[in-house]
Design a protein around this motif. Sequence first.
Motif, PDB file in Angstrom:
ATOM      1  N   TRP A   1       0.751  -1.259  -0.027  1.00  0.00           N
ATOM      2  CA  TRP A   1       0.040   0.107   0.004  1.00  0.00           C
ATOM      3  C   TRP A   1       0.868   1.216  -0.167  1.00  0.00           C
ATOM      4  O   TRP A   1       0.546   2.298  -0.641  1.00  0.00           O
ATOM      5  CB  TRP A   1      -0.928  -0.040   1.326  1.00  0.00           C
ATOM      6  CG  TRP A   1      -1.923  -1.016   0.762  1.00  0.00           C
ATOM      7  CD1 TRP A   1      -2.035  -2.097   1.723  1.00  0.00           C
ATOM      8  CD2 TRP A   1      -3.025  -1.033   0.315  1.00  0.00           C
ATOM      9  NE1 TRP A   1      -3.350  -2.785   1.250  1.00  0.00           N
ATOM     10  CE2 TRP A   1      -3.945  -2.338   0.274  1.00  0.00           C
ATOM     11  CE3 TRP A   1      -3.494  -0.193  -0.893  1.00  0.00           C
ATOM     12  CZ2 TRP A   1      -4.928  -2.436  -0.466  1.00  0.00           C
ATOM     13  CZ3 TRP A   1      -4.607  -0.518  -1.731  1.00  0.00           C
ATOM     14  CH2 TRP A   1      -5.421  -1.660  -1.270  1.00  0.00           C
ATOM     15  N   TYR A   2       2.001   1.163   0.555  1.00  0.00           N
ATOM     16  CA  TYR A   2       2.977   2.228   0.494  1.00  0.00           C
ATOM     17  C   TYR A   2       3.380   2.505  -1.001  1.00  0.00           C
ATOM     18  O   TYR A   2       3.454   3.651  -1.362  1.00  0.00           O
ATOM     19  CB  TYR A   2       4.148   2.023   1.598  1.00  0.00           C
ATOM     20  CG  TYR A   2       3.800   2.253   3.020  1.00  0.00           C
ATOM     21  CD1 TYR A   2       2.811   3.073   3.522  1.00  0.00           C
ATOM     22  CD2 TYR A   2       4.491   1.495   3.952  1.00  0.00           C
ATOM     23  CE1 TYR A   2       2.649   3.339   4.796  1.00  0.00           C
ATOM     24  CE2 TYR A   2       4.177   1.563   5.429  1.00  0.00           C
ATOM     25  CZ  TYR A   2       3.122   2.502   5.766  1.00  0.00           C
ATOM     26  OH  TYR A   2       2.795   2.536   7.334  1.00  0.00           O
ATOM     27  N   LEU A   3       3.662   1.533  -1.442  1.00  0.00           N
ATOM     28  CA  LEU A   3       4.178   1.576  -2.827  1.00  0.00           C
ATOM     29  C   LEU A   3       3.113   1.946  -3.843  1.00  0.00           C
ATOM     30  O   LEU A   3       3.367   2.906  -4.506  1.00  0.00           O
ATOM     31  CB  LEU A   3       4.627   0.176  -3.150  1.00  0.00           C
ATOM     32  CG  LEU A   3       5.343  -0.162  -4.734  1.00  0.00           C
ATOM     33  CD1 LEU A   3       6.529   0.889  -4.809  1.00  0.00           C
ATOM     34  CD2 LEU A   3       5.654  -1.574  -4.971  1.00  0.00           C
ATOM     35  N   LYS A   4       1.948   1.530  -3.541  1.00  0.00           N
ATOM     36  CA  LYS A   4       0.910   2.105  -4.353  1.00  0.00           C
ATOM     37  C   LYS A   4       0.683   3.692  -4.248  1.00  0.00           C
ATOM     38  O   LYS A   4       0.523   4.449  -5.184  1.00  0.00           O
ATOM     39  CB  LYS A   4      -0.241   1.370  -3.916  1.00  0.00           C
ATOM     40  CG  LYS A   4      -1.659   1.495  -4.821  1.00  0.00           C
ATOM     41  CD  LYS A   4      -2.812   1.034  -4.577  1.00  0.00           C
ATOM     42  CE  LYS A   4      -3.961   1.083  -5.512  1.00  0.00           C
ATOM     43  NZ  LYS A   4      -3.621   0.722  -7.164  1.00  0.00           N
ATOM     44  N   GLY A   5       0.937   3.904  -2.948  1.00  0.00           N
ATOM     45  CA  GLY A   5       0.727   5.344  -2.625  1.00  0.00           C
ATOM     46  C   GLY A   5       1.811   6.419  -3.415  1.00  0.00           C
ATOM     47  O   GLY A   5       1.509   7.375  -4.079  1.00  0.00           O
ATOM     48  N   TYR A   6       3.014   5.650  -3.350  1.00  0.00           N
ATOM     49  CA  TYR A   6       3.984   6.206  -4.127  1.00  0.00           C
ATOM     50  C   TYR A   6       3.910   6.241  -5.554  1.00  0.00           C
ATOM     51  O   TYR A   6       4.246   7.518  -6.191  1.00  0.00           O
ATOM     52  CB  TYR A   6       5.386   5.727  -3.755  1.00  0.00           C
ATOM     53  CG  TYR A   6       6.630   5.966  -4.822  1.00  0.00           C
ATOM     54  CD1 TYR A   6       7.035   7.222  -4.575  1.00  0.00           C
ATOM     55  CD2 TYR A   6       7.059   4.999  -5.698  1.00  0.00           C
ATOM     56  CE1 TYR A   6       8.272   7.683  -5.407  1.00  0.00           C
ATOM     57  CE2 TYR A   6       7.992   5.570  -6.291  1.00  0.00           C
ATOM     58  CZ  TYR A   6       8.563   6.899  -6.344  1.00  0.00           C
ATOM     59  OH  TYR A   6       9.780   7.187  -7.137  1.00  0.00           O
ATOM     60  N   GLU A   7       3.487   5.461  -6.109  1.00  0.00           N
ATOM     61  CA  GLU A   7       3.101   5.477  -7.459  1.00  0.00           C
ATOM     62  C   GLU A   7       2.028   6.238  -7.866  1.00  0.00           C
ATOM     63  O   GLU A   7       2.198   6.654  -9.146  1.00  0.00           O
ATOM     64  CB  GLU A   7       2.647   3.735  -7.957  1.00  0.00           C
ATOM     65  CG  GLU A   7       3.926   2.959  -7.941  1.00  0.00           C
ATOM     66  CD  GLU A   7       3.720   1.519  -8.120  1.00  0.00           C
ATOM     67  OE1 GLU A   7       2.408   1.195  -8.036  1.00  0.00           O
ATOM     68  OE2 GLU A   7       4.488   0.431  -8.322  1.00  0.00           O
ATOM     69  N   GLN A   8       1.132   6.547  -6.991  1.00  0.00           N
ATOM     70  CA  GLN A   8       0.134   7.453  -7.183  1.00  0.00           C
ATOM     71  C   GLN A   8       0.589   8.956  -7.015  1.00  0.00           C
ATOM     72  O   GLN A   8      -0.128   9.850  -7.224  1.00  0.00           O
ATOM     73  CB  GLN A   8      -1.045   7.226  -6.331  1.00  0.00           C
ATOM     74  CG  GLN A   8      -1.661   5.695  -6.643  1.00  0.00           C
ATOM     75  CD  GLN A   8      -2.814   5.535  -5.773  1.00  0.00           C
ATOM     76  OE1 GLN A   8      -2.872   5.952  -4.776  1.00  0.00           O
ATOM     77  NE2 GLN A   8      -3.496   4.472  -6.061  1.00  0.00           N
ATOM     78  N   GLY A   9       1.688   9.212  -6.598  1.00  0.00           N
ATOM     79  CA  GLY A   9       2.222  10.490  -6.457  1.00  0.00           C
ATOM     80  C   GLY A   9       2.281  10.845  -5.073  1.00  0.00           C
ATOM     81  O   GLY A   9       2.538  11.967  -4.837  1.00  0.00           O
ATOM     82  N   ASP A  10       2.082   9.958  -3.812  1.00  0.00           N
ATOM     83  CA  ASP A  10       2.155  10.190  -2.587  1.00  0.00           C
ATOM     84  C   ASP A  10       3.324  10.296  -1.930  1.00  0.00           C
ATOM     85  O   ASP A  10       3.884   8.970  -1.801  1.00  0.00           O
ATOM     86  CB  ASP A  10       0.879   9.654  -1.830  1.00  0.00           C
ATOM     87  CG  ASP A  10       0.804   9.925  -0.221  1.00  0.00           C
ATOM     88  OD1 ASP A  10       1.605  10.902  -0.030  1.00  0.00           O
ATOM     89  OD2 ASP A  10      -0.055   9.537   0.501  1.00  0.00           O
ATOM     90  N   ALA A  11       4.182  11.611  -1.749  1.00  0.00           N
ATOM     91  CA  ALA A  11       5.442  11.179  -1.037  1.00  0.00           C
ATOM     92  C   ALA A  11       5.416  10.378   0.039  1.00  0.00           C
ATOM     93  O   ALA A  11       6.670   9.837   0.449  1.00  0.00           O
ATOM     94  CB  ALA A  11       5.993  12.628  -0.706  1.00  0.00           C
ATOM     95  N   TYR A  12       4.394  10.608   0.931  1.00  0.00           N
ATOM     96  CA  TYR A  12       4.504   9.774   2.180  1.00  0.00           C
ATOM     97  C   TYR A  12       4.654   8.526   2.090  1.00  0.00           C
ATOM     98  O   TYR A  12       5.261   7.545   3.020  1.00  0.00           O
ATOM     99  CB  TYR A  12       3.342  10.184   3.001  1.00  0.00           C
ATOM    100  CG  TYR A  12       3.136   9.702   4.133  1.00  0.00           C
ATOM    101  CD1 TYR A  12       4.001  10.041   5.254  1.00  0.00           C
ATOM    102  CD2 TYR A  12       2.109   8.790   5.072  1.00  0.00           C
ATOM    103  CE1 TYR A  12       4.115   9.726   6.702  1.00  0.00           C
ATOM    104  CE2 TYR A  12       1.808   8.662   6.388  1.00  0.00           C
ATOM    105  CZ  TYR A  12       2.874   8.881   7.219  1.00  0.00           C
ATOM    106  OH  TYR A  12       3.056   8.349   8.493  1.00  0.00           O
ATOM    107  N   GLY A  13       4.045   7.948   0.935  1.00  0.00           N
ATOM    108  CA  GLY A  13       4.285   6.497   0.815  1.00  0.00           C
ATOM    109  C   GLY A  13       5.865   5.984   0.430  1.00  0.00           C
ATOM    110  O   GLY A  13       6.279   5.083   1.248  1.00  0.00           O
ATOM    111  N   ALA A  14       6.456   6.893  -0.126  1.00  0.00           N
ATOM    112  CA  ALA A  14       8.027   6.490  -0.121  1.00  0.00           C
ATOM    113  C   ALA A  14       8.664   6.558   1.064  1.00  0.00           C
ATOM    114  O   ALA A  14       9.513   5.908   1.362  1.00  0.00           O
ATOM    115  CB  ALA A  14       8.577   7.576  -1.291  1.00  0.00           C
TER     116      ALA A  14
END
Length: 739
Positions: free
Chosen positions: A686-699
């Motif tokens: 889910w963190y990775l998905k967030g990052y792929e969607q442009g959410d820096a917090y996921g990274a």
Amino acid sequence: MDEELVKRAASVLAAAGANTAKVWGRQLHLGSPPPEPQEAERWWQDRLGDLLADAPVAAAELRELVDQLPALTALAEPAEPPTPAGSPTAVHNIVSGGTTHGPVIQANAISGITITHSGFAGTLPSPESWPTAADLDPIALGVRPTHRIPGPPLPPYVLRDRDQELDAALGQARADGGLVLLLGEPFAGKSRTALAALVRGPAGRRVFAPPRGTDLRGLPALLQGRPERYLIWLDDLDEHLGEGGLEPRLLAQLAALKAVVVATMREDAYDACRAQPGGRVLDLARIVELAREWSPAERERLAGEAARSGDPRLIGAVSSSGPEGAAAYLALGPLLWDEWWRARRADRHPRGHALVRAALDLARCGLTGPLPMDLLLKVHEGYADVTGMERESAEDARAWAVERRYGLLRLLDRARGDTWRAAPILVEAAGRHEELPDVPGPVWGCALEKARSDAAYDYAEIAAKAQVAFQRAADAGDTSALHNLGVLAESLGERDEAERWFRRAAEASEPRSAGRLGRLLAERGEDRAAEPFLEAAAEAGDAEAATLLGKLLRKRAERWFTAGAEQGSAEAAHLLGDLRLGRGEVFGAFSSYLDAARVRYEPVARGMGIVHLLLRENNTAEVWMRRAADLGDECAAEFLRPVIAHTVDAAVEFFEEDAKRGQGLDAANLGVLLEQHDRPDEARPWYLKGYEQGDAYGAFRLAELHKKDGDAAEATIWYRKAADLGHPGAKRALGETDG
């Protein structure tokens, strides 16, 4: 004397055979010749010619009779009208230059007498009317026109590598007669090359260029007895074969007269004709092959001629022609331009036209290299003057734009991957077509943005071209160009120049410039001067201007709320507390609320309750919320409701639905929830998905997990990715400042 001629003719024909004698007898009884001398002569020519076809052995003696035909007119009596001149059986008389009907008697230096049955010879013009080689119109004779410019319709001829071989073949044909065939692919320049060779030949030679389908069988009769030497021009020879066209016997007759047949032919047509009976004449041709692609030596001569003549068409061919060859470049340019330009109509390919125009306009801006299709698709949507694009899908537009024309060129050329550029032939031609609109401002904006981010381009160079274009448009009264000049100056760090252009545009009611000017003034601390410009932009839909205006007004509001509170206004103290609480200043808000509470200003109750909740003073908070609820504050009443306990699975379900759809920040939030409940392996995707969607917090959270696992290298990689997306915590972890 006349009766003696008739008897001699009958005797000659009788000696040729019994059947011929019978035919002669029938001819003599068909009627008497007309009284007019000219018509009587024609009447006798018809009959003698018909008889001669059945009596070739009598040709020599009958020829003598033909020479004495004027004496036969004495036998004339009224008869039926002669066949009209120009009829399908009319031919030019080799004796008197008049028109005959039926076979023609010809003298042949090799074989004596040749008999040719003529079809449409009466329609062939007199050789005296044929133009000389120097007077030929190349375009009328098959050379494709180039782009029109003032002056000659064609650029100067550039010598080809095969010209020497062609000249030699023509020289031999002038001595012996025969056919010289220039063979090559379409658009190789065959017609221009062959016609140029004719001009280089002996001066004064007259040229006959019959239309396709002309019956050529009367040519030997037409040229018989003439001391001059003639040229027959047959462009696209395959159109002059078959019934009434060029065939071995006719070619032999023309060669005997030392006539030269010069022809061109496509290679595919040559291969097809060789398999047909009418193609046997090709075996007799002197063939010179002309390549379509130009050799280095030819291109060197092209560059030299372009420099000498200054002809823009040759200059364009030097810079823009590719493997298709310069001749194809010159000929195809007008065809491709016309097809692309007419495609803008709603019933043709308007979206395809706009897609190519996007690449063409970006090239005109200076982006001549390959461009991603995504950029072309973005730009092409902005052409308001192209109507009907909704009728054509982007897929169909792309397919049309990249289709190969004439087996050679596309309107859009693929470079590598999914990158494209407008065909150089279009880019070079664009400067000569006044109907092509100037590059719109938004396209220049995209070009500048691309040039700024792509090291392959010199941003200053593109900016200089843009400045010229914007200035020209501004001088013509385009207020949007004033705005574009301001943006351009701002991008170059010329703030004073940018402000000047923005002010001019804002005064001309350009809302985008009003917003830009307002921001410049606000950054300089001139808030009051900025507000009217920001307001104008905000009312026109500028979200950034509206936000900045709100911040400025909030700043002013805080100033005046502070002044009011200091003068003892409880309401001002309350509103000041709300502003501070909104900024996260909990203790500053508590101080302001306390000032209002001290003078028994009850509307402050909910604010006090929220502050105590934030300070984890729940009992005190409940007291204040109860007071606010009793005053009718519905929001405060909601705080008093029991907190519903949610299970972890229920919370996961709450986040998961939106996370799967890629909405908001829920993918990374779901990861946090899972990690907090000791489920880190479930949190990672889910963190990775967030990052792929442009959410820096996921990274950032992935970096933190790698850090917990002791994998510092991987943690650094993910901190870097989060920092690149602007995450403050990641920048701190990397030892970077937030700015």
